[in-house]
Design a protein around this motif. Structure first.
Motif, PDB file in Angstrom:
ATOM      1  N   ASN A 133       0.894  -1.232  -0.119  1.00 20.89           N
ATOM      2  CA  ASN A 133      -0.052  -0.055  -0.016  1.00 20.89           C
ATOM      3  C   ASN A 133       0.786   1.370   0.031  1.00 20.89           C
ATOM      4  O   ASN A 133       0.355   2.500  -0.109  1.00 20.89           O
ATOM      5  CB  ASN A 133      -0.950   0.045   1.326  1.00 20.89           C
ATOM      6  N   ILE A 134       2.153   1.192   0.224  1.00 23.84           N
ATOM      7  CA  ILE A 134       3.107   2.300   0.341  1.00 23.84           C
ATOM      8  C   ILE A 134       3.966   2.197  -0.662  1.00 23.84           C
ATOM      9  O   ILE A 134       4.334   3.401  -1.209  1.00 23.84           O
ATOM     10  CB  ILE A 134       3.873   2.224   1.830  1.00 23.84           C
ATOM     11  N   VAL A 135       4.138   1.006  -1.315  1.00 25.49           N
ATOM     12  CA  VAL A 135       5.312   1.015  -2.414  1.00 25.49           C
ATOM     13  C   VAL A 135       4.702   1.881  -3.609  1.00 25.49           C
ATOM     14  O   VAL A 135       3.597   1.659  -4.047  1.00 25.49           O
ATOM     15  CB  VAL A 135       5.465  -0.310  -2.713  1.00 25.49           C
ATOM     16  N   GLY A 136       5.669   2.764  -4.422  1.00 28.21           N
ATOM     17  CA  GLY A 136       5.250   3.351  -5.344  1.00 28.21           C
ATOM     18  C   GLY A 136       4.954   4.927  -5.150  1.00 28.21           C
ATOM     19  O   GLY A 136       4.649   5.737  -5.906  1.00 28.21           O
ATOM     20  N   ALA A 137       5.054   5.198  -3.773  1.00 25.43           N
ATOM     21  CA  ALA A 137       4.853   6.586  -3.589  1.00 25.43           C
ATOM     22  C   ALA A 137       5.695   7.751  -3.845  1.00 25.43           C
ATOM     23  O   ALA A 137       6.949   7.184  -4.167  1.00 25.43           O
ATOM     24  CB  ALA A 137       4.741   6.734  -1.755  1.00 25.43           C
ATOM     25  N   ASN A 138       5.286   8.778  -4.266  1.00 20.60           N
ATOM     26  CA  ASN A 138       5.776  10.010  -4.903  1.00 20.60           C
ATOM     27  C   ASN A 138       6.267  10.770  -3.791  1.00 20.60           C
ATOM     28  O   ASN A 138       7.480  11.722  -4.071  1.00 20.60           O
ATOM     29  CB  ASN A 138       5.241  10.571  -5.972  1.00 20.60           C
ATOM     30  N   SER A 139       5.598  11.100  -2.776  1.00 23.13           N
ATOM     31  CA  SER A 139       5.976  11.921  -1.664  1.00 23.13           C
ATOM     32  C   SER A 139       5.481  11.559  -0.421  1.00 23.13           C
ATOM     33  O   SER A 139       4.756  10.430  -0.262  1.00 23.13           O
ATOM     34  CB  SER A 139       5.459  13.256  -2.052  1.00 23.13           C
ATOM     35  N   VAL A 140       6.082  12.158   0.864  1.00 24.66           N
ATOM     36  CA  VAL A 140       5.448  11.538   2.060  1.00 24.66           C
ATOM     37  C   VAL A 140       5.363  13.014   3.090  1.00 24.66           C
ATOM     38  O   VAL A 140       6.280  13.914   3.012  1.00 24.66           O
ATOM     39  CB  VAL A 140       6.689  10.567   2.732  1.00 24.66           C
ATOM     40  N   ASP A 141       4.473  12.808   3.893  1.00 25.59           N
ATOM     41  CA  ASP A 141       4.692  14.093   4.841  1.00 25.59           C
ATOM     42  C   ASP A 141       3.732  13.383   6.058  1.00 25.59           C
ATOM     43  O   ASP A 141       3.251  11.979   5.960  1.00 25.59           O
ATOM     44  CB  ASP A 141       3.634  14.975   4.555  1.00 25.59           C
ATOM     45  N   ILE A 142       3.661  13.865   7.336  1.00 22.32           N
ATOM     46  CA  ILE A 142       3.151  13.393   8.355  1.00 22.32           C
ATOM     47  C   ILE A 142       2.091  14.483   9.298  1.00 22.32           C
ATOM     48  O   ILE A 142       2.257  15.549   9.330  1.00 22.32           O
ATOM     49  CB  ILE A 142       4.257  13.267   9.518  1.00 22.32           C
ATOM     50  N   ILE A 143       1.005  13.854   9.642  1.00 23.05           N
ATOM     51  CA  ILE A 143       0.077  14.501  10.295  1.00 23.05           C
ATOM     52  C   ILE A 143      -0.446  13.818  11.427  1.00 23.05           C
ATOM     53  O   ILE A 143      -0.742  12.458  11.324  1.00 23.05           O
ATOM     54  CB  ILE A 143      -1.139  15.012   9.660  1.00 23.05           C
ATOM     55  N   ASN A 144      -0.350  14.092  13.037  1.00 17.98           N
ATOM     56  CA  ASN A 144      -1.085  13.541  13.755  1.00 17.98           C
ATOM     57  C   ASN A 144      -0.666  11.888  13.842  1.00 17.98           C
ATOM     58  O   ASN A 144      -1.414  10.919  14.066  1.00 17.98           O
ATOM     59  CB  ASN A 144      -2.666  13.513  13.891  1.00 17.98           C
ATOM     60  N   ASN A 145       0.586  11.680  13.801  1.00 20.07           N
ATOM     61  CA  ASN A 145       1.255  10.403  13.971  1.00 20.07           C
ATOM     62  C   ASN A 145       1.061   9.468  12.972  1.00 20.07           C
ATOM     63  O   ASN A 145       0.982   8.191  13.188  1.00 20.07           O
ATOM     64  CB  ASN A 145       0.867   9.970  15.339  1.00 20.07           C
ATOM     65  N   GLN A 146       0.414   9.803  11.550  1.00 18.39           N
ATOM     66  CA  GLN A 146       0.145   9.125  10.659  1.00 18.39           C
ATOM     67  C   GLN A 146       0.662   9.824   9.334  1.00 18.39           C
ATOM     68  O   GLN A 146       0.991  10.894   9.252  1.00 18.39           O
ATOM     69  CB  GLN A 146      -1.190   8.951  10.381  1.00 18.39           C
ATOM     70  N   PHE A 147       1.354   8.928   8.631  1.00 17.60           N
ATOM     71  CA  PHE A 147       2.141   9.580   7.415  1.00 17.60           C
ATOM     72  C   PHE A 147       1.149   9.068   6.157  1.00 17.60           C
ATOM     73  O   PHE A 147       0.563   8.451   6.316  1.00 17.60           O
ATOM     74  CB  PHE A 147       3.660   8.505   7.089  1.00 17.60           C
ATOM     75  N   LEU A 148       1.453  10.302   5.488  1.00 16.28           N
ATOM     76  CA  LEU A 148       0.537  10.399   4.318  1.00 16.28           C
ATOM     77  C   LEU A 148       1.813  10.191   2.868  1.00 16.28           C
ATOM     78  O   LEU A 148       2.476  10.885   2.800  1.00 16.28           O
ATOM     79  CB  LEU A 148       0.123  11.805   4.025  1.00 16.28           C
ATOM     80  N   TYR A 149       1.381   9.072   2.383  1.00 16.22           N
ATOM     81  CA  TYR A 149       1.980   8.672   0.835  1.00 16.22           C
ATOM     82  C   TYR A 149       1.180   9.002  -0.107  1.00 16.22           C
ATOM     83  O   TYR A 149       0.095   8.145  -0.262  1.00 16.22           O
ATOM     84  CB  TYR A 149       2.303   7.195   1.214  1.00 16.22           C
ATOM     85  N   THR A 150       1.717   9.587  -1.101  1.00 13.76           N
ATOM     86  CA  THR A 150       0.897   9.934  -2.379  1.00 13.76           C
ATOM     87  C   THR A 150       1.672   9.522  -3.445  1.00 13.76           C
ATOM     88  O   THR A 150       2.851   9.825  -3.796  1.00 13.76           O
ATOM     89  CB  THR A 150       0.838  11.673  -2.221  1.00 13.76           C
ATOM     90  N   ASP A 151       0.773   9.193  -4.490  1.00  8.67           N
ATOM     91  CA  ASP A 151       1.255   8.653  -5.590  1.00  8.67           C
ATOM     92  C   ASP A 151       0.328   9.528  -6.727  1.00  8.67           C
ATOM     93  O   ASP A 151      -0.410  10.306  -6.255  1.00  8.67           O
ATOM     94  CB  ASP A 151       1.119   7.199  -5.893  1.00  8.67           C
TER      95      ASP A 151
END
Length: 198
Positions: free
Chosen positions: A83-101
């Motif tokens: 579910n994370i492999v292939g992400a183009n970017s990462v950020d964090i909010i409230n102890n959860q990471f956001l992975y975006t493709d």
């Protein structure tokens, strides 16, 4: 950050608790508050990296994968969750990471940026468009697409636990994945119309 012992182009850096992390060439360096440290491993490629951390764990996205650096152990590992492999970017909010493709943003499990529930994905729902990256500023998630920008927040409820703020959509997108930055007071980005917005 580092002296002449580091070789190669500077690809990105971020602070992690009392340490600084920097990718130079194909190595990532971890330097403590006392100025000592060294290489923590290899990140292949030559592209610029995007990083986000929670104080103990740093996640680095490059075009060769998503990497996890633990400042507790100094270990660097490739993230393999599908579910994370292939992400183009990462950020964090409230102890959860956001992975975006280009199609989806995946919200990691709470407190564990190496795993994510397959239900915690959300597409670009404002306008049929390709996502460029998510960027967290002032406790809000700016979901930059190629032609629009929508503002979301972490509600802590549902799958995924983020919700759109109604009436907070801008009719400009992000020109390039690295063309957004922030200070303590403002966020700036180069939009698809080649103007800089604040």
């Amino acid at each position: 950050l580092l002296n002449d012992t580091a070789e190669g182009a500077e690809r990105g850096f971020d602070g992690m608790g009392e340490s600084l992390c920097q990718v130079i060439g194909q190595k990532i360096y971890l330097v403590g508050a006392n100025g000592t440290g060294g290489s923590a491993g290899y990140i292949p490629g030559t592209d610029r990296c995007i990083m986000a951390g929670d104080g103990d764990n740093l996640f680095i996205v490059s075009n060769t994968g998503v990497y996890h650096l633990s400042t507790d152990t100094g270990d660097l590992n490739l993230v393999t969750d599908v579910n994370i492999v292939g992400a183009n970017s990462v950020d964090i909010i409230n102890n959860q990471f956001l992975y975006t493709d280009s199609r989806f943003t995946t919200v990691s499990n709470v407190g564990d940026g190496t795993t994510a529930n397959g239900l915690n994905k959300i597409g670009e729902e404002t306008d049929p468009d390709f996502l460029v990256r998510d960027f967290v500023f002032d406790e809000l998630i700016y979901r930059f697409s190629q032609r629009t920008t929508a503002v979301w927040y972490n509600s802590g409820q549902g799958n995924p636990p983020i919700q759109k703020l109604q009436g907070r959509t801008f009719e400009v997108g992000l020109a390039a994945i690295h063309s957004v930055a922030s200070t303590d007071d403002a966020m700036y980005w180069l939009a698809d119309d080649r103007r800089i917005y604040r």
